[in-house]
Design an enzyme around this catalytic site. Structure first.
Site, PDB file in Angstrom:
ATOM      1  N   GLY A 221      44.442  29.220  31.370  1.00  0.00           N
ATOM      2  CA  GLY A 221      45.142  30.496  31.299  1.00  0.00           C
ATOM      3  C   GLY A 221      45.092  31.219  29.974  1.00  0.00           C
ATOM      4  N   GLU A 251      43.532  23.054  29.906  1.00  0.00           N
ATOM      5  CA  GLU A 251      42.280  23.143  30.672  1.00  0.00           C
ATOM      6  C   GLU A 251      41.730  24.562  30.631  1.00  0.00           C
ATOM      7  OE1 GLU A 251      43.566  20.032  34.252  1.00  0.00           O
ATOM      8  OE2 GLU A 251      43.805  22.181  34.545  1.00  0.00           O
ATOM      9  N   GLY A 253      39.267  27.621  30.726  1.00  0.00           N
ATOM     10  CA  GLY A 253      37.931  27.950  31.199  1.00  0.00           C
ATOM     11  C   GLY A 253      37.462  29.242  30.541  1.00  0.00           C
ATOM     12  N   ARG A 254      38.159  30.313  30.891  1.00  0.00           N
ATOM     13  CA  ARG A 254      37.783  31.638  30.400  1.00  0.00           C
ATOM     14  C   ARG A 254      37.686  31.704  28.875  1.00  0.00           C
ATOM     15  NH1 ARG A 254      38.756  35.864  33.522  1.00  0.00           N
ATOM     16  NH2 ARG A 254      40.424  34.698  34.514  1.00  0.00           N
ATOM     17  N   CYS A 329      23.561  48.608  48.419  1.00  0.00           N
ATOM     18  CA  CYS A 329      23.783  49.872  49.130  1.00  0.00           C
ATOM     19  C   CYS A 329      25.228  49.961  49.591  1.00  0.00           C
ATOM     20  CB  CYS A 329      22.811  49.993  50.283  1.00  0.00           C
ATOM     21  SG  CYS A 329      21.125  50.086  49.662  1.00  0.00           S
ATOM     22  N   TYR A 358      33.488  33.309  34.629  1.00  0.00           N
ATOM     23  CA  TYR A 358      33.745  34.015  35.891  1.00  0.00           C
ATOM     24  C   TYR A 358      32.811  35.205  36.065  1.00  0.00           C
ATOM     25  CZ  TYR A 358      37.883  31.099  35.452  1.00  0.00           C
ATOM     26  OH  TYR A 358      38.716  30.028  35.280  1.00  0.00           O
TER      27      TYR A 358
HETATM   28  C1  LIG Z   1      41.118  27.930  37.044  1.00  0.00           C
HETATM   29  C2  LIG Z   1      41.810  26.766  36.504  1.00  0.00           C
HETATM   30  C3  LIG Z   1      41.765  26.490  35.125  1.00  0.00           C
HETATM   31  C4  LIG Z   1      41.084  27.399  34.137  1.00  0.00           C
HETATM   32  O1  LIG Z   1      41.735  28.620  34.051  1.00  0.00           O
HETATM   33  P1  LIG Z   1      41.358  29.693  32.911  1.00  0.00           P
HETATM   34  O2  LIG Z   1      42.220  30.844  33.260  1.00  0.00           O
HETATM   35  O3  LIG Z   1      39.910  29.976  33.067  1.00  0.00           O
HETATM   36  O4  LIG Z   1      41.669  29.084  31.603  1.00  0.00           O
HETATM   37  C5  LIG Z   1      42.373  25.361  34.678  1.00  0.00           C
HETATM   38  N1  LIG Z   1      43.026  24.514  35.518  1.00  0.00           N
HETATM   39  C6  LIG Z   1      43.092  24.748  36.852  1.00  0.00           C
HETATM   40  C7  LIG Z   1      43.808  23.785  37.722  1.00  0.00           C
HETATM   41  C8  LIG Z   1      42.491  25.880  37.384  1.00  0.00           C
HETATM   42  O5  LIG Z   1      42.584  26.118  38.693  1.00  0.00           O
END
Ligand SMILES: *Cc1c(COP(=O)(O)O)cnc(C)c1O
Length: 378
Positions: A221, A251, A253-254, A329, A358
């Site tokens: 997040g 955790e 990601g982004r 299109c 993403y």
């Molecule tokens: C999607 C997700 C993340 C990563 O979220 P980000 O917003 O990309 O940091 C981490 N843990 C879980 C369980 C997720 O579903």
């Protein structure tokens, strides 16, 4: 937005036209991971959430500089194993029996999302430490998606937790809670407050139900602002206190992957219709769905391509607003609306920064690496 390095620009220019590419910079991934590590308090680990970008080079690079990988499907699990993750955490509300078995085999820590999943694990003969994912009674800090404090398929309703904890199948031991609650939070102080609250709640709940607390997993997040180029300020996170004997897991990601990726697409045509100017691209939302999914205009830079090998006239526009649209299109194939350009020619590249998370992965063909459906023809 991060600038394209000279090496990246040269690599894009070296492609044969019409050019269309994703470019990932592994040095940028490593730098971002290092800056995150420096901002985290003691007893905190961070795992890369593979769903943000599952390109094998991205996953391998981040596996080497993070504490491990977070996966949410069998496809991501095997990717993480191949990438040499030192540790794997497996979450997601729709794990199949085969995925549960593979995760146990791989020694992954499971975030169990329902009492039924506990029963299924027990039926597989699992002997493992697990975390329970909880959908808490209170809402999360603001961000683009909210997963908790509201009806969602994620985790176990906090109200049902006492009953679930009273009936953990033999062989399974609950060592902590998974509380992923928000995506793309841009407020560092609010995220620090969320982490503190996650720790306090976990300690209180563990004490109340006799759980020996080792892990508080606060999920991902950490946010980036696509329109302004800003990112969440991590400074407030460093003052979060993680109790002795407890590991706080994040955790992201982004935050780790966004700024290490660029999506570049060549301008195939320039046209003005009904008063709007369109740059029509070799590419579009089937490659880079994020702006269409979230309903915003993704900024781009122009990479001029001076070489013009064609016998026909090159088109150009000067000092005008353009909509960057794709090759599909459908009028929904729009990446950017109304961005001012000083000079743009057919053959130039529009380069969309912050496309490392993403981007390609959520553009539906491969999001989360679940198995595809069977196609039946009668
Ligand atoms: C999607 C997700 C993340 C990563 O979220 P980000 O917003 O990309 O940091 C981490 N843990 C879980 C369980 C997720 O579903």
């Amino acid at each position: 937005m991060p600038d394209l390095s000279p090496a990246a620009a040269a690599a894009l220019r070296a492609l044969p036209g019409p050019r269309c590419a994703y470019l990932y910079d592994t040095a940028a991934l490593r730098a971002r991971a290092a800056s995150l590590r420096a901002a985290l308090p003691p007893r905190t680990s961070f795992l890369y959430a593979v769903k943000a970008n599952g390109h094998p080079d991205v996953v391998r690079t981040l596996a080497a500089v993070t504490d491990g990988l977070e996966v949410a499907s069998g496809g991501e699990l095997s990717l993480a194993v191949r990438a040499g993750a030192r540790r794997i955490v497996f979450g997601g509300p729709a794990k199949t029996d085969a995925e549960l078995a593979a995760a146990l085999d791989a020694g992954a820590l499971l975030n169990v999302e329902s009492p039924y999943e506990l029963r299924r694990l027990a039926a597989l003969g699992a002997r493992a430490d697990i975390c329970l994912r909880v959908n808490r009674a209170t809402t999360a800090p603001s961000g683009s998606h909210t997963m908790t404090g509201t009806p969602t398929p994620f985790g176990i309703d906090e109200a049902q937790l006492p009953a679930v904890l009273a009936d953990i199948p033999a062989g399974l031991r609950v060592i902590g809670f998974h509380l992923h609650a928000v995506s793309n939070n841009l407020d560092g102080a609010a995220h620090a407050a969320f982490l503190r609250d996650a720790i306090t709640w976990s300690a209180r709940t563990a004490a109340a139900y006799g759980v020996n607390l080792h892990v508080v997993n606060a999920g991902g997040g950490l946010g980036v602002d696509y329109r302004t180029g800003a990112s969440i300020d991590l400074t407030p996170l460093s003052s979060v206190t993680v109790p002795d004997g407890v590991e706080l897991i994040l955790e992201p990601g982004r935050y780790l992957a966004a700024d290490a990726g660029w999506y570049a697409a060549e301008v195939l045509d320039l046209k003005t219709t009904h008063g709007r100017t369109f740059a029509v691209l070799r590419g579009g939302t089937h490659h880079f769905r994020l702006p269409a999914a979230w309903g915003y205009s993704h900024p781009f830079d122009i990479l001029p391509i001076d070489d013009w090998p064609h016998p026909y006239l090159r088109l150009s526009v000067t000092g005008t607003d353009v909509d960057a649209v794709g090759e599909l299109c459908t009028p929904r194939d729009v990446l950017t609306r109304g961005r001012h350009v000083t000079h743009l020619r057919t053959g130039d590249l529009l380069v969309f920064g912050r496309a490392g998370a993403y981007g390609w992965d959520i553009s539906h063909h491969d999001f989360l690496r679940h198995d595809p459906p069977t196609f039946l023809t009668l």
